[in-house]
Design a protein around this motif. Structure first.
Motif, mmCIF file in Angstrom:
data_model
loop_
_atom_site.group_PDB
_atom_site.id
_atom_site.type_symbol
_atom_site.label_atom_id
_atom_site.label_comp_id
_atom_site.label_asym_id
_atom_site.label_seq_id
_atom_site.Cartn_x
_atom_site.Cartn_y
_atom_site.Cartn_z
ATOM 1 N N ARG A 44 108.556 64.460 12.954
ATOM 2 C CA ARG A 44 107.875 65.839 13.212
ATOM 3 C C ARG A 44 108.217 66.559 11.945
ATOM 4 O O ARG A 44 109.268 66.469 11.463
ATOM 5 N N ASP A 45 107.280 67.818 12.215
ATOM 6 C CA ASP A 45 107.672 68.836 10.880
ATOM 7 C C ASP A 45 108.752 69.641 11.429
ATOM 8 O O ASP A 45 109.227 69.505 12.629
ATOM 9 N N ARG A 46 108.999 70.512 10.524
ATOM 10 C CA ARG A 46 109.848 71.671 11.018
ATOM 11 C C ARG A 46 109.726 72.609 12.309
ATOM 12 O O ARG A 46 110.696 72.896 13.152
ATOM 13 N N ASP A 47 108.327 72.493 12.522
ATOM 14 C CA ASP A 47 107.983 73.503 13.599
ATOM 15 C C ASP A 47 107.658 72.533 14.953
ATOM 16 O O ASP A 47 107.023 72.924 15.893
ATOM 17 N N GLY A 48 108.203 71.264 14.864
ATOM 18 C CA GLY A 48 108.071 70.337 16.008
ATOM 19 C C GLY A 48 106.557 69.626 16.042
ATOM 20 O O GLY A 48 106.541 68.905 16.998
ATOM 21 N N GLU A 49 105.654 70.018 15.278
ATOM 22 C CA GLU A 49 104.425 69.371 15.300
ATOM 23 C C GLU A 49 104.543 67.706 14.665
ATOM 24 O O GLU A 49 105.323 67.729 13.670
ATOM 25 N N PRO A 50 103.659 67.020 15.133
ATOM 26 C CA PRO A 50 103.778 65.659 14.481
ATOM 27 C C PRO A 50 103.421 65.531 13.029
ATOM 28 O O PRO A 50 102.404 66.243 12.575
ATOM 29 N N ARG A 51 104.077 64.749 12.146
ATOM 30 C CA ARG A 51 103.982 64.675 10.813
ATOM 31 C C ARG A 51 102.951 63.778 10.554
ATOM 32 O O ARG A 51 102.166 63.841 9.511
ATOM 33 N N PHE A 52 102.523 62.818 11.390
ATOM 34 C CA PHE A 52 101.669 61.844 11.000
ATOM 35 C C PHE A 52 100.696 61.609 12.282
ATOM 36 O O PHE A 52 100.950 61.891 13.452
#
Length: 86
Positions: free
Chosen positions: A44-52
Motif C-alpha cells: 500500500r501507499d502512505r495513504d492506504g491505497e493499493p500500490r499495484f
C-alpha cells in the motif's frame, strides 16, 4: 511491451521499478535464500491505497498516480474556457 518475471514467486511485472519494489534483499542469508518477495496485492501507499494493480495483460503494474490535492481542490468553473486560435 517487455515484462519482468520473478523467478522465486513466478509473478510478472510490467516495469523494472514494479519488479524491484516487490522484492527485499537480505545479504545476511546464504546464497539462494537472499530474496524475499512481497505480495503485490498487499503493498500500500502512505495513504492506504493499493500500490499495484493487475493490468490487462495479467501483469502487476503501478497503480495510476493521483493528482496532488491542489489540483483536486480547483473548481471547474474557475477555469478559463480554452479557445482555438488559428
Amino acid at each position: 511491451m517487455s515484462a519482468s518475471i520473478c523467478v522465486p514467486c513466478g509473478r510478472e511485472f510490467s516495469s523494472l521499478s514494479a519488479f524491484d519494489a516487490h522484492q527485499r534483499w537480505d545479504y545476511t542469508q546464504p546464497p539462494g535464500r537472499q530474496v524475499s518477495c512481497y505480495d503485490p496485492a498487499a503493498l500500500r501507499d502512505r495513504d492506504g491505497e493499493p500500490r499495484f494493480k493487475v493490468n490487462r495483460f495479467g501483469r502487476w503494474a503501478h497503480a495510476a498516480a493521483k493528482p496532488p490535492a491542489a489540483f483536486n481542490s480547483r473548481k471547474e468553473s474557475a477555469r478559463e474556457p480554452r479557445t482555438r486560435t488559428r
